[in-house]
Design a protein around this motif. Structure first.
Motif, mmCIF file in Angstrom:
data_model
loop_
_atom_site.group_PDB
_atom_site.id
_atom_site.type_symbol
_atom_site.label_atom_id
_atom_site.label_comp_id
_atom_site.label_asym_id
_atom_site.label_seq_id
_atom_site.Cartn_x
_atom_site.Cartn_y
_atom_site.Cartn_z
ATOM 1 N N LEU A 12 0.798 -1.217 0.000
ATOM 2 C CA LEU A 12 0.000 0.000 0.000
ATOM 3 C C LEU A 12 0.837 1.276 0.000
ATOM 4 O O LEU A 12 0.271 2.354 0.137
ATOM 5 C CB LEU A 12 -0.940 0.014 1.206
ATOM 6 N N SER A 13 2.142 1.169 -0.144
ATOM 7 C CA SER A 13 2.954 2.384 -0.218
ATOM 8 C C SER A 13 2.546 3.164 -1.466
ATOM 9 O O SER A 13 2.203 2.573 -2.495
ATOM 10 C CB SER A 13 4.443 2.040 -0.272
ATOM 11 N N PRO A 14 2.549 4.502 -1.409
ATOM 12 C CA PRO A 14 2.049 5.300 -2.539
ATOM 13 C C PRO A 14 2.693 4.965 -3.869
ATOM 14 O O PRO A 14 2.011 4.844 -4.890
ATOM 15 C CB PRO A 14 2.349 6.737 -2.104
ATOM 16 N N ASP A 15 4.019 4.798 -3.885
ATOM 17 C CA ASP A 15 4.702 4.517 -5.154
ATOM 18 C C ASP A 15 4.266 3.178 -5.729
ATOM 19 O O ASP A 15 3.987 3.054 -6.923
ATOM 20 C CB ASP A 15 6.219 4.525 -4.950
ATOM 21 N N ALA A 16 4.197 2.163 -4.871
ATOM 22 C CA ALA A 16 3.821 0.829 -5.341
ATOM 23 C C ALA A 16 2.369 0.790 -5.794
ATOM 24 O O ALA A 16 2.029 0.167 -6.811
ATOM 25 C CB ALA A 16 4.049 -0.199 -4.226
ATOM 26 N N LEU A 17 1.493 1.474 -5.045
ATOM 27 C CA LEU A 17 0.073 1.472 -5.405
ATOM 28 C C LEU A 17 -0.162 2.175 -6.734
ATOM 29 O O LEU A 17 -0.886 1.668 -7.603
ATOM 30 C CB LEU A 17 -0.746 2.134 -4.305
ATOM 31 N N LEU A 18 0.445 3.342 -6.927
ATOM 32 C CA LEU A 18 0.253 4.073 -8.179
ATOM 33 C C LEU A 18 0.833 3.300 -9.366
ATOM 34 O O LEU A 18 0.260 3.307 -10.461
ATOM 35 C CB LEU A 18 0.884 5.458 -8.083
ATOM 36 N N ALA A 19 1.953 2.621 -9.148
ATOM 37 C CA ALA A 19 2.532 1.814 -10.231
ATOM 38 C C ALA A 19 1.603 0.662 -10.595
ATOM 39 O O ALA A 19 1.427 0.347 -11.783
ATOM 40 C CB ALA A 19 3.899 1.285 -9.803
ATOM 41 N N ALA A 20 0.992 0.050 -9.583
ATOM 42 C CA ALA A 20 0.069 -1.050 -9.844
ATOM 43 C C ALA A 20 -1.183 -0.563 -10.560
ATOM 44 O O ALA A 20 -1.682 -1.218 -11.484
ATOM 45 C CB ALA A 20 -0.309 -1.736 -8.523
ATOM 46 N N LEU A 21 -1.694 0.590 -10.157
ATOM 47 C CA LEU A 21 -2.872 1.139 -10.829
ATOM 48 C C LEU A 21 -2.571 1.470 -12.285
ATOM 49 O O LEU A 21 -3.388 1.231 -13.182
ATOM 50 C CB LEU A 21 -3.345 2.397 -10.091
ATOM 51 N N ALA A 22 -1.386 2.015 -12.527
ATOM 52 C CA ALA A 22 -1.009 2.381 -13.895
ATOM 53 C C ALA A 22 -0.893 1.156 -14.793
ATOM 54 O O ALA A 22 -1.260 1.208 -15.972
ATOM 55 C CB ALA A 22 0.305 3.156 -13.878
ATOM 56 N N SER A 23 -0.393 0.044 -14.252
ATOM 57 C CA SER A 23 -0.215 -1.157 -15.078
ATOM 58 C C SER A 23 -1.493 -1.980 -15.190
ATOM 59 O O SER A 23 -1.795 -2.531 -16.247
ATOM 60 C CB SER A 23 0.913 -2.028 -14.506
ATOM 61 N N PHE A 24 -2.291 -2.036 -14.122
ATOM 62 C CA PHE A 24 -3.525 -2.825 -14.154
ATOM 63 C C PHE A 24 -4.641 -2.098 -14.906
ATOM 64 O O PHE A 24 -5.478 -2.717 -15.542
ATOM 65 C CB PHE A 24 -3.981 -3.125 -12.720
ATOM 66 N N ARG A 25 -4.678 -0.789 -14.822
ATOM 67 C CA ARG A 25 -5.648 0.070 -15.501
ATOM 68 C C ARG A 25 -7.095 -0.298 -15.150
ATOM 69 O O ARG A 25 -7.880 -0.719 -16.009
ATOM 70 C CB ARG A 25 -5.441 0.027 -17.020
ATOM 71 N N PRO A 26 -7.475 -0.142 -13.879
ATOM 72 C CA PRO A 26 -8.845 -0.472 -13.483
ATOM 73 C C PRO A 26 -9.844 0.513 -14.074
ATOM 74 O O PRO A 26 -9.482 1.638 -14.454
ATOM 75 C CB PRO A 26 -8.799 -0.354 -11.959
ATOM 76 N N THR A 27 -11.105 0.090 -14.127
ATOM 77 C CA THR A 27 -12.161 0.991 -14.598
ATOM 78 C C THR A 27 -12.905 1.635 -13.439
ATOM 79 O O THR A 27 -13.628 2.607 -13.635
ATOM 80 C CB THR A 27 -13.171 0.222 -15.464
ATOM 81 N N VAL A 28 -12.748 1.090 -12.244
ATOM 82 C CA VAL A 28 -13.433 1.628 -11.067
ATOM 83 C C VAL A 28 -12.491 1.507 -9.880
ATOM 84 O O VAL A 28 -11.637 0.616 -9.832
ATOM 85 C CB VAL A 28 -14.762 0.880 -10.799
ATOM 86 N N LEU A 29 -12.640 2.413 -8.924
ATOM 87 C CA LEU A 29 -11.768 2.459 -7.750
ATOM 88 C C LEU A 29 -12.613 2.350 -6.501
ATOM 89 O O LEU A 29 -13.595 3.073 -6.336
ATOM 90 C CB LEU A 29 -10.994 3.774 -7.763
ATOM 91 N N PHE A 30 -12.268 1.422 -5.620
ATOM 92 C CA PHE A 30 -12.881 1.315 -4.298
ATOM 93 C C PHE A 30 -11.795 1.632 -3.277
ATOM 94 O O PHE A 30 -10.779 0.946 -3.218
ATOM 95 C CB PHE A 30 -13.419 -0.100 -4.043
ATOM 96 N N ALA A 31 -12.007 2.680 -2.479
ATOM 97 C CA ALA A 31 -10.968 3.101 -1.542
ATOM 98 C C ALA A 31 -11.598 3.820 -0.357
ATOM 99 O O ALA A 31 -12.829 3.949 -0.268
ATOM 100 C CB ALA A 31 -9.944 3.997 -2.244
ATOM 101 N N VAL A 32 -10.758 4.290 0.545
ATOM 102 C CA VAL A 32 -11.180 5.088 1.694
ATOM 103 C C VAL A 32 -10.745 6.529 1.451
ATOM 104 O O VAL A 32 -9.867 6.786 0.610
ATOM 105 C CB VAL A 32 -10.559 4.538 2.999
#
Length: 659
Positions: free
Chosen positions: A261-281
């Motif tokens: 959940l570190s910011p760098d790792a999370l943003l890198a994962a989002l960029a590569s996975f390319r989700p269509t929807v986000l569930f977060a807090v």
């Protein structure tokens, strides 16, 4: 308005359990991409897992669990970060009628001991050696733990090999015995006001939650013609994360997992996975904006970024007023500026999330109205919801296409909300749990905790004229000062935490003459702020505050102020926090305002016992831990008050012309 209900959209689960959807999908669409796993050879790539492949893995693991002594009704704890194997184990357990007991990977030995003994857990799955050591420290005569499996020791493969002596028919026979009313999971509350309580969640509860969300909001999960996809990074030990997992498997949403959940790792994962929807807090949405803002400042584009954020909020607010019939929408000048910043700023923020997200969901804690407006202006509509562990996730949510920022929406279809005379929110519906685990009962049974089907939530709120629920605070958190003022701390704390320097805040005042606050600072934001202060960056807000009445990253409270040039670094920080407190106080009456505050040297943490695993503050524990600082703060306040009164008396005695 004190009551509101919404008709059901989805049919209730009438037969079977949650694991059936895995087998049904594999039977009808064996090549359908159900999940995605990181490619071991290329961490930036994702390998699709078909419905048939996942079913076969679930069967193999379920056979291994049976060989290992797991039976229907056996309670198995799962202690791990959010990863593929978490989903695999949960469905294998559900396939044989076992009860899942989620545990946060950061749980202490004492927290784990309470869960293991209270829920009568007989087996546990852990991720690594450190967690295995925590289990060892937690075990005593009160725990009946007999088996431990470790993910990083290849336990999935080992169990699958051990299960080859059984047949698939052995699993199917137990799966068909599962009913909608069977227990799926025992999920523990966060324990902000005491010991966490085990909530008994049935297969029907989770199915009702997920099927209703798909029936009402499914069309919002992706653009027309696009396959919905979601990257799960919330803790699956929390009911929110667990619900998201089930929603993906039941609704055909491509599911990926992100454990770091570190910011760098999370943003890198989002960029590569390319989700269509986000569930977060809300915390995640705040951090995304904060990181984008810092990147703009490092690139020398802070004025452009701040102006873009201001325009985003104003644009979304104008659209919201038009939708409510109280305004005419954005004027041509605002539309033109918004179009410019869409190209320069907004599209880049969306691209950092993979480029396909247009809809997001927020839960777990209240979403600040200004933050919701900001994201809407950027081009991502956040659907804010409200719920508890006891309600299997959301019990209220923003209606499709009718978001009302600053509220938590309307009851989930099939559910109802009632406001008690004291303002407490009561809820009812198919998502409400079966009851609390009776931890004093050796048989591990449970009592309902309900009143004629209604669950008192402990939260306070009100319904607006259109039936949207607004949460104002926790009933147990209400502060009553010695002067009789009733203060709901939640609003003040939210506004203070909206400032980028402030990470945590606890408002205090029970049986005290006035309200005060303990404040902690974000170390990264503090270091960033000090660098900017040296570059003269404090002048960057003037133009936008003059034009629009506020500046900063996203609405009131987000901007940095000016520092006195001769002030020490500590004085500068305190002056900045004082400005944030003044802004927060502007939203309440004088009797509810914060009169004094103390900046603490470090943040509250789980290790210190001051935060729950779901990142909620333990207020009572914080007040006890900082009793000396609190007493000193009030003593100093009384001293300052006496000095002020004496000064006023001296001035009055000297006469109006005294110098």
């Amino acid at each position: 308005m004190r009551d509101i209900s919404v008709p059901a959209l989805a049919a209730p689960l009438r037969t079977g359990g949650l694991a059936d959807s895995v087998f049904d999908t594999a039977a009808y669409q064996p090549d359908f991409a159900q999940l995605a796993r990181r490619d071991a050879a290329d961490p930036g790539a994702w390998r699709k897992v078909t419905a048939a492949e996942f079913r076969d893995e679930v069967l193999a693991l379920a056979r291994g669990l049976l060989t290992g002594g797991i039976r229907p009704g056996t309670r198995v704890a799962l202690m791990s970060r959010t990863r593929y194997e978490w989903t695999l184990f949960s469905y294998a357990l559900w396939a044989i009628g076992a009860h899942l007991v989620p545990v946060y990977p950061t749980a202490s030995a004492e927290q784990l001991r309470c869960i293991l003994s209270g829920a009568r857990v007989t087996a546990i799955v852990v991720e690594n050696e450190a967690q295995a050591m925590t289990v060892a420290a937690a075990c005593d005569d009160a725990t009946g733990l007999r088996r431990l499996w470790q993910l990083d020791r290849d336990c999935v493969r080992r169990l699958a090999e051990e299960g080859t002596r059984l047949t698939d028919a052995d699993v199917h026979r137990l799966r068909r015995a599962v009913t909608p009313g069977s227990v799926a999971a025992i999920v523990h509350t966060s324990g902000t006001t005491g010991v966490p309580r085990g909530c008994v969640i049935t297969h029907a509860n989770l199915a009702a939650e997920c099927d209703t969300l798909h029936a009402g909001w499914g069309r919002l999960l992706a653009a027309p013609g696009e396959r919905p996809s979601l990257l799960a990074f919330l803790p699956l030990a929390h009911i929110y994360g667990l619900m998201v997992q089930v929603a993906c498997l039941r609704g055909g949403i491509l599911l990926g997992h992100q454990p770091d959940l570190s910011p760098d790792a999370l943003l890198a994962a989002l960029a590569s996975f390319r989700p269509t929807v986000l569930f977060a807090v809300p915390y995640v949405y705040e951090k995304i904006c904060d990181r984008a803002r810092r990147a703009a400042e490092r690139a020398g584009r802070r004025r452009t970024f701040d102006a873009a954020m201001t325009v985003a909020v104003r644009y979304a607010e104008a659209l919201a007023e038009e939708e409510r019939g109280t305004g005419r929408g954005p004027d041509p000048f605002l539309r033109a500026r918004h179009a410019v910043y869409e190209r320069l700023v907004y599209s880049r923020i969306r691209e950092s999330l993979g480029g396909r997200v247009r809809t997001a969901v927020s839960g777990g804690s209240p979403l600040l109205r200004e933050l919701g407006l900001l994201y809407a202006g950027i081009g991502i509509t956040i659907y804010n919801g409200y719920g508890l562990t006891e309600t299997t996730g959301a019990i209220t949510v923003q209606p499709p296409g009718r978001v009302r920022f600053g509220t938590v929406g309307m009851p989930l279809p099939g559910s109802a909300v009632h406001l008690a005379l004291d303002g407490e929110v009561w809820v009812r519906g198919p998502v409400v749990f079966a009851g609390y685990l009776d931890e004093g009962d050796e048989k591990g049974t449970w009592g309902s905790g309900l009143y004629d089907g209604w669950l008192p939530t402990g939260d306070l709120g009100h319904l607006d004229d259109d039936g949207y629920l607004v949460i104002t605070g926790r009933k147990k958190d209400i502060i009553i000062t010695s002067g009789g003022n009733c203060v709901a701390p939640q609003g003040l704390e939210e506004r203070l935490r909206a400032h980028p320097l402030i990470s945590q805040c606890v408002v205090i005042g029970d049986n005290r003459p006035y309200v005060t606050a303990l404040i902690t600072l974000d170390p990264d934001a503090l270091a960033h702020w000090r660098r900017l202060d040296g570059d003269g960056a404090q002048d960057r807000e003037d133009e936008y505050e003059d034009a629009y009445g506020f500046g900063g990253a996203y609405g009131p409270g987000r901007s940095y102020g000016r520092s006195a040039p001769d002030a020490s670094p500590e004085e500068q920080v305190r002056a900045e926090v004082r400005r944030a407190v003044a802004r927060a106080n502007s939203s309440v009456s004088h009797g509810e305002s914060i009169r004094a505050f103390r900046i603490l040297p470090g943040e509250f943490s789980q290790e210190s016992g001051l935060m729950t695993p779901s990142q909620k503050l333990r207020r009572a524990a914080i007040v006890r831990a900082y009793a000396v600082e609190i007493d000193a703060m009030y003593a100093q306040g009384e001293h300052d008050l006496r000095e002020s009164r004496a000064e006023r008396r001296r001035a009055a005695a000297a006469g109006p012309y005294a110098r």
